[in-house]
Scaffold this motif. Structure first.
Motif, PDB file in Angstrom:
ATOM      1  N   LYS A   3      -6.163  -8.021 -23.710  1.00 14.10           N
ATOM      2  CA  LYS A   3      -6.335  -6.602 -23.382  1.00 14.10           C
ATOM      3  C   LYS A   3      -7.185  -6.523 -22.121  1.00 14.10           C
ATOM      4  O   LYS A   3      -8.300  -7.051 -22.083  1.00 14.10           O
ATOM      5  CB  LYS A   3      -7.034  -5.847 -24.520  1.00 14.10           C
ATOM      6  N   TYR A   5      -8.945  -4.215 -20.755  1.00 14.03           N
ATOM      7  CA  TYR A   5     -10.255  -3.576 -20.831  1.00 14.03           C
ATOM      8  C   TYR A   5     -11.326  -4.499 -21.409  1.00 14.03           C
ATOM      9  O   TYR A   5     -12.508  -4.297 -21.189  1.00 14.03           O
ATOM     10  CB  TYR A   5     -10.200  -2.264 -21.628  1.00 14.03           C
ATOM     11  N   LEU A   6     -10.916  -5.538 -22.128  1.00 14.86           N
ATOM     12  CA  LEU A   6     -11.890  -6.462 -22.709  1.00 14.86           C
ATOM     13  C   LEU A   6     -12.564  -7.349 -21.657  1.00 14.86           C
ATOM     14  O   LEU A   6     -13.628  -7.891 -21.897  1.00 14.86           O
ATOM     15  CB  LEU A   6     -11.231  -7.331 -23.778  1.00 14.86           C
ATOM     16  N   ASN A   7     -11.929  -7.496 -20.508  1.00 13.02           N
ATOM     17  CA  ASN A   7     -12.550  -8.290 -19.441  1.00 13.02           C
ATOM     18  C   ASN A   7     -12.792  -7.447 -18.193  1.00 13.02           C
ATOM     19  O   ASN A   7     -12.803  -7.969 -17.080  1.00 13.02           O
ATOM     20  CB  ASN A   7     -11.730  -9.542 -19.127  1.00 13.02           C
ATOM     21  N   SER A 115     -13.665 -14.805 -25.617  1.00 14.21           N
ATOM     22  CA  SER A 115     -14.819 -13.977 -25.944  1.00 14.21           C
ATOM     23  C   SER A 115     -16.057 -14.872 -25.979  1.00 14.21           C
ATOM     24  O   SER A 115     -15.965 -16.084 -26.162  1.00 14.21           O
ATOM     25  CB  SER A 115     -14.619 -13.242 -27.268  1.00 14.21           C
ATOM     26  N   SER A 146     -19.348  -7.537 -24.605  1.00 12.69           N
ATOM     27  CA  SER A 146     -19.249  -6.098 -24.351  1.00 12.69           C
ATOM     28  C   SER A 146     -20.007  -5.663 -23.100  1.00 12.69           C
ATOM     29  O   SER A 146     -19.909  -4.515 -22.685  1.00 12.69           O
ATOM     30  CB  SER A 146     -19.763  -5.313 -25.559  1.00 12.69           C
TER      31      SER A 146
END
Length: 163
Positions: A3, A5-7, A115, A146
């Motif tokens: 995804k 937006y996660l990075n 992650s 995050s």
């Protein structure tokens, strides 16, 4: 699954200036089902039939996409290369991810996105060090949590500059 937006959209922005090839989820599922269908030396005919169909579809995609294909030319080589290196690991698609590192071709470099505290990423990094002679492509590890920081952007810039 990846995804953007996660990075912080780093990979998406990288695609603006470079040809980025992502690992295909279909190939990952193929390997997962292939492993499952032969689990503990018991052949599961129901799954083998589905796996064979998936292999035919992936082979057709390879023929169409040719050198731009994200799939391995011999998809079963993913399992073969791991027989003596990572035979039974099942977490976080670790077998697939490691096999792709060992069989990578037609790319200038690999960016491994994980992650921050993922166990599989840690295990794969240890294995990568053990089998570093077999990995002939530069690899960059990027870890995300995050928090947004500039460190990963600087790492990507340096990595792509030296490719």
């Amino acid at each position: 699954m990846h995804k953007d937006y996660l990075n912080n959209n780093l990979i998406k922005r990288l695609m603006e200036n470079y040809d980025v090839v992502k690992q295909p989820f279909a190939e990952e599922l193929y390997m997962l089902y292939k492993d499952f269908s032969n689990k503990r030396n018991k052949t599961n005919k129901q799954y083998l039939k589905l796996v064979d169909e998936a292999k035919k579809i992936i082979n057709k995609a390879n023929l169409i996409l040719q050198e731009k294909s994200p799939f391995n030319k011999d998809i079963d080589s993913l399992n073969e290369i791991l027989k003596d290196k990572l035979p039974n690991y099942a977490g976080g698609s670790g077998r697939y991810r490691f096999a792709k590192l060992l069989t990578a071709e037609n790319v200038d470099g690999i960016i491994v996105v994980s992650s921050m505290y993922e166990n599989t990423a840690t295990i794969l990094k240890i294995l990568r060090e053990k089998y570093k002679e077999e990995i002939n492509i530069p690899v960059l590890d990027l870890y995300f949590d995050s928090n947004i920081n500039k460190n990963n952007e600087e790492l990507i810039e340096t990595f792509t500059t030296y490719l």
